[in-house]
Write a protein that holds these residues in place. Structure first.
Motif, PDB file in Angstrom:
ATOM      1  N   VAL A  15      15.240 -38.552  14.018  1.00  0.00           N
ATOM      2  CA  VAL A  15      16.045 -37.748  14.934  1.00  0.00           C
ATOM      3  C   VAL A  15      16.273 -38.562  16.204  1.00  0.00           C
ATOM      4  CG1 VAL A  15      16.252 -35.582  16.193  1.00  0.00           C
ATOM      5  CG2 VAL A  15      15.031 -35.641  13.994  1.00  0.00           C
ATOM      6  N   GLY A  16      17.500 -39.007  16.392  1.00  0.00           N
ATOM      7  CA  GLY A  16      17.843 -39.791  17.567  1.00  0.00           C
ATOM      8  C   GLY A  16      18.376 -41.148  17.191  1.00  0.00           C
ATOM      9  N   GLY A  17      19.580 -41.492  17.688  1.00  0.00           N
ATOM     10  CA  GLY A  17      20.220 -42.759  17.371  1.00  0.00           C
ATOM     11  C   GLY A  17      20.250 -43.723  18.525  1.00  0.00           C
ATOM     12  N   GLY A  18      19.265 -43.616  19.444  1.00  0.00           N
ATOM     13  CA  GLY A  18      19.103 -44.634  20.466  1.00  0.00           C
ATOM     14  C   GLY A  18      18.396 -45.839  19.877  1.00  0.00           C
ATOM     15  N   ILE A  19      18.040 -46.811  20.721  1.00  0.00           N
ATOM     16  CA  ILE A  19      17.434 -48.025  20.194  1.00  0.00           C
ATOM     17  C   ILE A  19      16.090 -47.743  19.535  1.00  0.00           C
ATOM     18  CG2 ILE A  19      16.316 -48.677  22.376  1.00  0.00           C
ATOM     19  CD1 ILE A  19      17.896 -50.996  19.671  1.00  0.00           C
ATOM     20  N   ALA A  20      15.325 -46.768  20.030  1.00  0.00           N
ATOM     21  CA  ALA A  20      14.039 -46.458  19.402  1.00  0.00           C
ATOM     22  C   ALA A  20      14.247 -45.875  18.008  1.00  0.00           C
ATOM     23  CB  ALA A  20      13.240 -45.495  20.275  1.00  0.00           C
ATOM     24  N   GLY A  21      15.152 -44.906  17.871  1.00  0.00           N
ATOM     25  CA  GLY A  21      15.403 -44.308  16.566  1.00  0.00           C
ATOM     26  C   GLY A  21      15.964 -45.299  15.571  1.00  0.00           C
ATOM     27  N   LEU A  22      16.888 -46.151  16.030  1.00  0.00           N
ATOM     28  CA  LEU A  22      17.478 -47.145  15.127  1.00  0.00           C
ATOM     29  C   LEU A  22      16.453 -48.193  14.719  1.00  0.00           C
ATOM     30  CD1 LEU A  22      20.911 -47.556  16.927  1.00  0.00           C
ATOM     31  CD2 LEU A  22      20.514 -46.463  14.709  1.00  0.00           C
ATOM     32  N   ALA A  23      15.591 -48.594  15.655  1.00  0.00           N
ATOM     33  CA  ALA A  23      14.544 -49.558  15.315  1.00  0.00           C
ATOM     34  C   ALA A  23      13.566 -48.953  14.309  1.00  0.00           C
ATOM     35  CB  ALA A  23      13.799 -50.001  16.571  1.00  0.00           C
ATOM     36  N   GLU A  39      22.093 -38.248  14.930  1.00  0.00           N
ATOM     37  CA  GLU A  39      22.406 -38.480  16.336  1.00  0.00           C
ATOM     38  C   GLU A  39      23.321 -37.364  16.826  1.00  0.00           C
ATOM     39  OE1 GLU A  39      23.292 -39.214  20.029  1.00  0.00           O
ATOM     40  OE2 GLU A  39      21.661 -40.276  18.990  1.00  0.00           O
ATOM     41  N   ALA A  40      22.895 -36.698  17.910  1.00  0.00           N
ATOM     42  CA  ALA A  40      23.653 -35.557  18.415  1.00  0.00           C
ATOM     43  C   ALA A  40      25.020 -35.958  18.948  1.00  0.00           C
ATOM     44  CB  ALA A  40      22.854 -34.845  19.504  1.00  0.00           C
ATOM     45  N   GLY A  41      25.114 -37.123  19.568  1.00  0.00           N
ATOM     46  CA  GLY A  41      26.378 -37.548  20.149  1.00  0.00           C
ATOM     47  C   GLY A  41      27.268 -38.257  19.152  1.00  0.00           C
ATOM     48  N   THR A  42      28.406 -38.682  19.642  1.00  0.00           N
ATOM     49  CA  THR A  42      29.346 -39.407  18.790  1.00  0.00           C
ATOM     50  C   THR A  42      29.136 -40.912  18.875  1.00  0.00           C
ATOM     51  OG1 THR A  42      30.969 -39.427  20.591  1.00  0.00           O
ATOM     52  CG2 THR A  42      31.077 -37.593  19.019  1.00  0.00           C
ATOM     53  N   ARG A  43      28.236 -41.344  19.757  1.00  0.00           N
ATOM     54  CA  ARG A  43      27.999 -42.765  19.984  1.00  0.00           C
ATOM     55  C   ARG A  43      26.534 -43.079  19.734  1.00  0.00           C
ATOM     56  NH1 ARG A  43      25.686 -45.372  23.853  1.00  0.00           N
ATOM     57  NH2 ARG A  43      25.548 -43.560  25.228  1.00  0.00           N
ATOM     58  N   LEU A  44      26.266 -44.231  19.127  1.00  0.00           N
ATOM     59  CA  LEU A  44      24.904 -44.698  18.919  1.00  0.00           C
ATOM     60  C   LEU A  44      24.478 -45.607  20.068  1.00  0.00           C
ATOM     61  CD1 LEU A  44      25.190 -45.604  15.128  1.00  0.00           C
ATOM     62  CD2 LEU A  44      23.983 -43.616  16.088  1.00  0.00           C
ATOM     63  N   GLY A  45      23.177 -45.737  20.248  1.00  0.00           N
ATOM     64  CA  GLY A  45      22.673 -46.702  21.222  1.00  0.00           C
ATOM     65  C   GLY A  45      21.995 -46.108  22.429  1.00  0.00           C
ATOM     66  N   GLY A  46      22.127 -44.803  22.646  1.00  0.00           N
ATOM     67  CA  GLY A  46      21.472 -44.206  23.813  1.00  0.00           C
ATOM     68  C   GLY A  46      21.968 -44.821  25.097  1.00  0.00           C
ATOM     69  N   LYS A  47      21.036 -45.405  25.855  1.00  0.00           N
ATOM     70  CA  LYS A  47      21.389 -45.964  27.162  1.00  0.00           C
ATOM     71  C   LYS A  47      21.764 -47.431  27.097  1.00  0.00           C
ATOM     72  CE  LYS A  47      18.413 -42.510  29.132  1.00  0.00           C
ATOM     73  NZ  LYS A  47      18.100 -41.998  27.779  1.00  0.00           N
ATOM     74  N   LEU A  48      21.981 -47.928  25.894  1.00  0.00           N
ATOM     75  CA  LEU A  48      22.500 -49.287  25.724  1.00  0.00           C
ATOM     76  C   LEU A  48      23.956 -49.174  25.304  1.00  0.00           C
ATOM     77  CD1 LEU A  48      19.542 -51.003  23.822  1.00  0.00           C
ATOM     78  CD2 LEU A  48      19.798 -50.500  26.263  1.00  0.00           C
ATOM     79  N   VAL A  49      24.852 -49.545  26.212  1.00  0.00           N
ATOM     80  CA  VAL A  49      26.285 -49.343  25.985  1.00  0.00           C
ATOM     81  C   VAL A  49      27.056 -50.600  26.368  1.00  0.00           C
ATOM     82  CG1 VAL A  49      28.288 -47.904  26.476  1.00  0.00           C
ATOM     83  CG2 VAL A  49      26.005 -46.914  26.609  1.00  0.00           C
ATOM     84  N   ALA A  50      27.822 -51.120  25.440  1.00  0.00           N
ATOM     85  CA  ALA A  50      28.735 -52.220  25.729  1.00  0.00           C
ATOM     86  C   ALA A  50      30.158 -51.668  25.794  1.00  0.00           C
ATOM     87  CB  ALA A  50      28.640 -53.301  24.651  1.00  0.00           C
ATOM     88  N   ARG A 241      21.909 -51.546   4.312  1.00  0.00           N
ATOM     89  CA  ARG A 241      20.771 -51.528   3.386  1.00  0.00           C
ATOM     90  C   ARG A 241      20.534 -50.147   2.776  1.00  0.00           C
ATOM     91  NH1 ARG A 241      15.633 -53.632   5.868  1.00  0.00           N
ATOM     92  NH2 ARG A 241      16.362 -52.735   7.819  1.00  0.00           N
ATOM     93  N   GLY A 242      21.517 -49.285   2.926  1.00  0.00           N
ATOM     94  CA  GLY A 242      21.431 -47.992   2.265  1.00  0.00           C
ATOM     95  C   GLY A 242      20.988 -46.842   3.122  1.00  0.00           C
ATOM     96  N   GLY A 243      20.698 -47.083   4.385  1.00  0.00           N
ATOM     97  CA  GLY A 243      20.350 -45.994   5.283  1.00  0.00           C
ATOM     98  C   GLY A 243      21.572 -45.172   5.632  1.00  0.00           C
ATOM     99  N   GLU A 244      21.354 -43.915   5.963  1.00  0.00           N
ATOM    100  CA  GLU A 244      22.440 -42.998   6.309  1.00  0.00           C
ATOM    101  C   GLU A 244      22.353 -42.671   7.796  1.00  0.00           C
ATOM    102  OE1 GLU A 244      24.264 -38.868   4.486  1.00  0.00           O
ATOM    103  OE2 GLU A 244      22.083 -39.054   4.648  1.00  0.00           O
ATOM    104  N   ILE A 245      23.470 -42.773   8.501  1.00  0.00           N
ATOM    105  CA  ILE A 245      23.518 -42.429   9.918  1.00  0.00           C
ATOM    106  C   ILE A 245      24.592 -41.378  10.110  1.00  0.00           C
ATOM    107  CG2 ILE A 245      23.933 -43.247  12.263  1.00  0.00           C
ATOM    108  CD1 ILE A 245      22.945 -45.979  11.427  1.00  0.00           C
ATOM    109  N   LEU A 246      24.194 -40.226  10.638  1.00  0.00           N
ATOM    110  CA  LEU A 246      25.117 -39.116  10.870  1.00  0.00           C
ATOM    111  C   LEU A 246      25.234 -38.878  12.366  1.00  0.00           C
ATOM    112  CD1 LEU A 246      23.797 -36.625   8.135  1.00  0.00           C
ATOM    113  CD2 LEU A 246      25.642 -38.314   7.929  1.00  0.00           C
ATOM    114  N   THR A 247      26.420 -39.114  12.936  1.00  0.00           N
ATOM    115  CA  THR A 247      26.642 -38.836  14.350  1.00  0.00           C
ATOM    116  C   THR A 247      27.257 -37.447  14.500  1.00  0.00           C
ATOM    117  OG1 THR A 247      28.787 -39.934  14.245  1.00  0.00           O
ATOM    118  CG2 THR A 247      26.911 -41.263  14.946  1.00  0.00           C
TER     119      THR A 247
END
Length: 485
Positions: A15-23, A39-50, A241-247
């Motif tokens: 639960v959570g698509g920031g860097i901790a959840g993705l790691a 991930e609740a939002g439409t963007r991944l990365g949490g407070k890491l944004v390019a 690698r087969g993981g599923e990410i739902l934003t």
């Protein structure tokens, strides 16, 4: 708990698509688990944004990561970013205090000096003399924990805290040095202070360790194109690698099922899982854990946060003449609005190459408890940033573009006793097989600390307690790289 919970083929929801959840998801896939990230939002990365300003790539969150810890740099290499890792082009910084930009003193630990050398102009004559008298004070006990500002002021005087420690800690935590835990925020100094009779001796001991580590490479590393590209690369590796990410899927419920597993609810979606990693900020984590782990939820609800904003400005390079170096910090005691400025086009060679005709810099605004300044609209924040830049550097030109990024409740605070609160949370969570937590509110706000927290959560699910033990034993926990850097 059974290691089979995260063995081959086991279902794990992160639960959570920031860097901790993705790691965590990345590491779980290494262990053979089947992983879904919500991930609740439409963007991944949490407070890491390019992002981009006038076509130039920029970071709108953290812009570098501590390189002397292996977790974040190692993750970047694992996901194919090794050739984009770059040290800053310059590490020379200044401090804007007493009406002038002054070189940032060398030989300090998070602003705490080992001697009074090179502090003239930053500190008054009395402030310098106060440091010299520290060796005559009786040894003090730091106990189980103490506020950084309280302890340093007692040993070296308030000027050291107000003009050196506050701007450094403010850059990491956007916090109040007189509230922040020395044990959690500057643990290497905390340990040294327990082993030496004076604080200056403790600082010099830590400096000796740091000097030895410096032989191995740069202190910080960034990524060409921005640190915000890291979570995107991790996410791409997870899905490849087969993981599923739902934003756009906020987890709204977490319950045990009759077979001892878990069910995670996200709107009309219900996901069965053998294990769950909760990698969201404290308020959201508290809501999810309230039903099954009320003790941990209560502790998480008590975690406070600071808000801040980053103001990114693009100038015509021909209009800019700034001091050399990576930027400057600002002590809050001087009453300025901005707390720091980074000259991105000077700090990062890749930024300078993006468009030779443009010069990008950014300022940061907002500390713990400051609400009035963050209530201003974007145009006002640009103007106050321009005002302070003009006062500090003489920059009078108008930017060709400005971009304000607000991080509301973006940085968890680590008050005295934080380590004990984290231990209680983990004790509560450990009583529920197949459940783990990770993120910035536990063991450090920097990127390596968040990644390490994720790895420790995966180790816990596998029945290996050494992950959390490694977190608590790590000698470098006070980390740059959070959104407040």
């Amino acid at each position: 708990m059974s290691a089979a919970r995260t063995g081959t083929g086991q279902r794990v929801v992160v639960v959570g698509g920031g860097i901790a959840g993705l790691a965590a998801a990345h590491r779980l896939l290494d262990r053979g688990a089947r992983v879904t990230v919500l991930e609740a939002g439409t963007r991944l990365g949490g407070k890491l944004v390019a992002d981009r300003i006038e076509g130039v790539r920029v970071d709108l969150g953290a812009e570098s990561m501590l390189a002397r810890r292996p977790e974040a740099v190692g993750l970047a290499r694992e996901v194919g970013l090794a050739d984009r890792l770059q040290p800053p082009a310059t590490s020379t910084a200044a401090i804007w205090t007493r009406g002038a930009l002054r070189p940032m003193p060398k030989g300090h630990v998070m602003g705490v000096p080992g001697t009074a050398d090179a502090l003239a102009g930053v500190l008054s004559d009395e402030g310098l003399a106060r440091i010299a008298r520290e060796a005559d004070l009786p040894p003090t006990e730091v106990g189980d924990d103490v506020a950084v500002g309280e302890y340093v002021a007692a040993r070296l005087g308030r000027e050291v805290v107000d003009r050196l420690v506050e701007p450094l800690l403010g850059g990491v935590y956007a916090g109040d040095a007189y509230r922040l835990s020395m044990r959690s925020a500057v643990p290497q100094l905390f340990r040294a202070a327990r082993a030496h009779p004076s604080l200056t001796e403790a600082v010099r001991a830590v400096q000796g360790q740091t000097a030895a580590a410096a032989q191995s490479g740069p202190v910080f590393l960034g990524l060409e194109g921005g640190i915000g590209t890291l979570p995107l690369a991790v996410a791409a590796s997870v899905t490849a690698r087969g993981g599923e990410i739902l934003t756009g899927r906020a987890a709204t419920g977490l319950r045990r099922d009759a077979e001892g597993g878990w069910r995670v609810t996200a709107g009309d979606l219900v996901l069965p899982a053998d294990a769950v990693v909760v990698a969201v900020p404290a308020p959201a984590a508290a809501g999810l854990l309230a039903a099954e782990c009320p003790g941990a939820a209560a502790e998480l609800r008590a975690v406070e946060y600071a808000s801040m904003a980053l103001v990114t400005l693009a100038y015509r390079r021909a209009d800019v003449s700034l001091p050399q170096g990576s930027g400057f910090l600002v002590p809050p005691v001087d009453g300025r609005t901005i707390k720091a400025s980074t000259f991105s086009a000077q700090k990062w060679a890749w930024s300078a190459r993006e468009d030779p005709e443009l010069f990008v810099l950014r300022t940061s605004v907002g500390r713990y408890g400051e609400t009035e300044v963050l209530g201003r609209d974007d145009a006002d924040l640009v103007e106050v940033s321009r005002h302070d830049l003009r006062e500090a550097t003489g920059l009078t030109a108008a930017p060709v573009a400005g971009l304000v990024t607000r991080w509301t409740d973006g940085l968890p605070q680590y008050p005295v006793g934080h380590h004990a609160r984290v231990a209680r949370i983990r004790e509560h969570v450990a009583g529920l097989p197949g459940l783990a937590v990770c993120g910035a509110q536990y063991d450090g706000v920097g990127i390596p600390a968040c990644v390490a927290s994720a790895y420790a959560a995966v180790d816990q699910l596998a029945g290996d307690p050494r992950g959390v033990q490694r977190l608590t034993a790590d000698p470098v926990q006070s980390l740059h790289g959070g959104a407040g850097e």
